[in-house]
Scaffold this motif. Structure first.
Motif, PDB file in Angstrom:
ATOM      1  N   ASN A 106       0.899  -1.177   0.055  1.00 16.62           N
ATOM      2  CA  ASN A 106       0.011   0.046  -0.076  1.00 16.62           C
ATOM      3  C   ASN A 106       0.895   1.332  -0.068  1.00 16.62           C
ATOM      4  N   VAL A 107       2.023   1.150   0.739  1.00 12.32           N
ATOM      5  CA  VAL A 107       2.650   2.516   0.778  1.00 12.32           C
ATOM      6  C   VAL A 107       3.845   2.507   0.026  1.00 12.32           C
ATOM      7  N   LEU A 108       4.849   1.583   0.203  1.00 14.55           N
ATOM      8  CA  LEU A 108       6.105   1.484  -0.750  1.00 14.55           C
ATOM      9  C   LEU A 108       5.732   1.248  -2.085  1.00 14.55           C
ATOM     10  N   GLY A 109       4.789   0.315  -2.394  1.00 19.25           N
ATOM     11  CA  GLY A 109       4.525   0.086  -3.747  1.00 19.25           C
ATOM     12  C   GLY A 109       4.074   1.252  -4.435  1.00 19.25           C
ATOM     13  N   THR A 110       3.064   2.347  -3.779  1.00 23.10           N
ATOM     14  CA  THR A 110       2.768   3.456  -4.246  1.00 23.10           C
ATOM     15  C   THR A 110       3.881   4.386  -4.593  1.00 23.10           C
ATOM     16  N   MET A 111       5.043   4.522  -3.611  1.00 20.03           N
ATOM     17  CA  MET A 111       6.114   5.248  -3.914  1.00 20.03           C
ATOM     18  C   MET A 111       6.995   4.661  -4.938  1.00 20.03           C
ATOM     19  N   ARG A 112       7.171   3.454  -5.130  1.00 19.17           N
ATOM     20  CA  ARG A 112       8.070   3.017  -5.967  1.00 19.17           C
ATOM     21  C   ARG A 112       7.304   3.237  -7.546  1.00 19.17           C
ATOM     22  N   VAL A 113       6.263   3.070  -7.361  1.00 20.12           N
ATOM     23  CA  VAL A 113       5.372   3.292  -9.040  1.00 20.12           C
ATOM     24  C   VAL A 113       5.566   4.926  -9.455  1.00 20.12           C
ATOM     25  N   THR A 114       5.344   5.382  -8.347  1.00 19.00           N
ATOM     26  CA  THR A 114       5.200   6.841  -8.542  1.00 19.00           C
ATOM     27  C   THR A 114       6.590   7.654  -8.884  1.00 19.00           C
ATOM     28  N   LYS A 115       7.451   7.259  -8.237  1.00 19.15           N
ATOM     29  CA  LYS A 115       9.007   7.593  -8.557  1.00 19.15           C
ATOM     30  C   LYS A 115       9.257   7.181  -9.579  1.00 19.15           C
ATOM     31  N   ALA A 116       9.127   6.026 -10.080  1.00 23.49           N
ATOM     32  CA  ALA A 116       9.262   5.470 -11.387  1.00 23.49           C
ATOM     33  C   ALA A 116       8.779   6.340 -12.764  1.00 23.49           C
ATOM     34  N   LEU A 117       7.635   6.780 -12.403  1.00 26.81           N
ATOM     35  CA  LEU A 117       6.947   7.253 -13.530  1.00 26.81           C
ATOM     36  C   LEU A 117       7.060   8.745 -13.324  1.00 26.81           C
ATOM     37  N   TYR A 118       7.734   9.119 -12.470  1.00 31.51           N
ATOM     38  CA  TYR A 118       7.698  10.734 -12.126  1.00 31.51           C
ATOM     39  C   TYR A 118       8.204  11.540 -13.366  1.00 31.51           C
ATOM     40  N   PRO A 119       9.358  11.075 -14.096  1.00 28.92           N
ATOM     41  CA  PRO A 119       9.647  12.021 -15.259  1.00 28.92           C
ATOM     42  C   PRO A 119       8.415  12.045 -16.400  1.00 28.92           C
ATOM     43  N   GLN A 120       7.672  11.209 -16.662  1.00 27.92           N
ATOM     44  CA  GLN A 120       6.827  11.170 -17.508  1.00 27.92           C
ATOM     45  C   GLN A 120       5.614  12.099 -16.840  1.00 27.92           C
ATOM     46  N   LEU A 121       5.267  11.945 -15.773  1.00 23.64           N
ATOM     47  CA  LEU A 121       4.230  12.540 -15.201  1.00 23.64           C
ATOM     48  C   LEU A 121       4.511  14.140 -15.372  1.00 23.64           C
ATOM     49  N   LYS A 122       5.632  14.398 -14.892  1.00 20.61           N
ATOM     50  CA  LYS A 122       6.177  15.977 -14.862  1.00 20.61           C
ATOM     51  C   LYS A 122       6.035  16.540 -16.136  1.00 20.61           C
ATOM     52  N   GLU A 123       6.662  15.711 -17.280  1.00 22.17           N
ATOM     53  CA  GLU A 123       6.651  16.142 -18.496  1.00 22.17           C
ATOM     54  C   GLU A 123       5.193  16.506 -19.070  1.00 22.17           C
ATOM     55  N   ALA A 124       4.303  15.576 -18.829  1.00 21.75           N
ATOM     56  CA  ALA A 124       2.882  15.929 -19.171  1.00 21.75           C
ATOM     57  C   ALA A 124       2.232  16.704 -18.280  1.00 21.75           C
ATOM     58  N   LYS A 125       2.787  17.314 -17.148  1.00 21.55           N
ATOM     59  CA  LYS A 125       1.773  18.159 -16.194  1.00 21.55           C
ATOM     60  C   LYS A 125       0.599  17.323 -15.740  1.00 21.55           C
ATOM     61  N   GLY A 126       1.121  15.995 -15.446  1.00 17.06           N
ATOM     62  CA  GLY A 126      -0.009  14.975 -15.182  1.00 17.06           C
ATOM     63  C   GLY A 126      -0.793  14.896 -14.069  1.00 17.06           C
ATOM     64  N   LEU A 127      -1.336  13.900 -13.736  1.00 15.41           N
ATOM     65  CA  LEU A 127      -2.318  13.848 -12.599  1.00 15.41           C
ATOM     66  C   LEU A 127      -2.033  12.191 -11.839  1.00 15.41           C
ATOM     67  N   VAL A 128      -1.807  12.189 -10.807  1.00 16.24           N
ATOM     68  CA  VAL A 128      -1.891  10.817  -9.872  1.00 16.24           C
ATOM     69  C   VAL A 128      -2.795  10.733  -8.779  1.00 16.24           C
ATOM     70  N   ILE A 129      -3.572   9.717  -9.206  1.00 16.71           N
ATOM     71  CA  ILE A 129      -4.935   9.371  -8.236  1.00 16.71           C
ATOM     72  C   ILE A 129      -4.396   8.325  -7.141  1.00 16.71           C
ATOM     73  N   ASN A 130      -4.419   8.439  -6.047  1.00 21.36           N
ATOM     74  CA  ASN A 130      -4.254   7.210  -5.121  1.00 21.36           C
ATOM     75  C   ASN A 130      -5.363   6.838  -4.661  1.00 21.36           C
ATOM     76  N   ILE A 131      -5.646   5.426  -4.507  1.00 20.85           N
ATOM     77  CA  ILE A 131      -6.613   4.932  -4.001  1.00 20.85           C
ATOM     78  C   ILE A 131      -6.200   4.509  -2.558  1.00 20.85           C
TER      79      ILE A 131
END
Length: 238
Positions: A106-131
């Motif tokens: 729940n916690v570290l998994g969310t961190m890992r995925v968000t960190k891995a995709l951070y460059p793409q999300l930053k480039e896109a000015k994207g959106l993260v939805i945490n359940i």
């Protein structure tokens, strides 16, 4: 792979069943190209074929598996849905192994995925939805491990929002009782115990939460939905 500028790409973790699967279908119907990501790759492939998406084998507890996400060329939306609970033990009977799994997923998994995709999300000015879960704001007997994990996710979500605003929007959606495989997984496949959680009660369906995800993702970039709590009417008196 070079995506057309008009194409929108979403990654949904835990996408092979329940809320994750429903979110993949709702987003695809709204025009998103969806990466259906989960451990059960055969189910991901079947869903992806139906919705015109892309299947990804992903274990959020395995850094090597998560690192493969770095190869994705474009991600405009990340739905961190992978998670779960183990058992319903009082603290005095707590299993350190179960607690470790809940934090790792729940916690570290969310961190890992968000960190891995951070460059793409930053480039896109994207959106993260945490359940998240209403368990992240309202503790209950036997839930101390899951409560602690979802409280942790809530703190991480709020900190990340403040760190990245306004470049990345961050939302937390907190479901109440949703009738999915959640309880069956929590009780290690015990169908009787799982059924007792829902019997005689109003229950949300996975599609109810998926519609909230779809709606948040449909809003213009100027809008950041902070937190949404969604629960069945008979649970709203909590």
């Amino acid at each position: 792979m070079n995506a057309p500028e008009s194409e929108k790409f979403a990654v949904v973790t835990g996408g092979s069943a329940g809320i994750g699967e429903a979110a993949c279908r709702a987003l695809a119907a709204d025009g998103w190209t969806v990466y259906v990501a989960a451990r059960r790759v055969e189910k991901c492939e079947a869903i992806a074929q139906e919705i015109g998406g892309i299947a990804l084998e992903l274990d959020v507890t395995d850094q090597r598996s998560v690192d493969k996400l770095k190869e994705l060329p474009q991600v405009d939306l990340l739905v961190n849905n992978a998670g779960g609970a183990k058992e319903l033990d009082y603290l005095r009977d707590a299993s350190a192994e179960d607690w470790q799994w809940m934090f790792d997923t729940n916690v570290l998994g969310t961190m890992r995925v968000t960190k891995a995709l951070y460059p793409q999300l930053k480039e896109a000015k994207g959106l993260v939805i945490n359940i998240g879960s209403v368990a992240g704001t309202d503790a209950y007997k036997g839930g101390s491990g899951y409560n602690a994990a979802k409280y942790g996710l809530r703190g991480m979500t709020r900190a990340f929002r403040r760190e990245e605003a306004p470049d990345i929007r961050v939302c937390e959606i907190d479901p109440g009782r949703v009738k999915t495989e959640f309880s069956l997984n929590r009780f290690a496949g015990d169908e009787a115990r799982a059924a007792a959680v829902y019997d005689g009660k109003l229950n949300l369906e996975a599609e109810d939460i998926a519609e909230a995800i779809r709606w948040v993702a449909s809003l213009p970039p100027r809008v950041n939905v902070d937190t949404m709590s969604i629960m069945p009417a008979d649970q709203a008196e909590r």
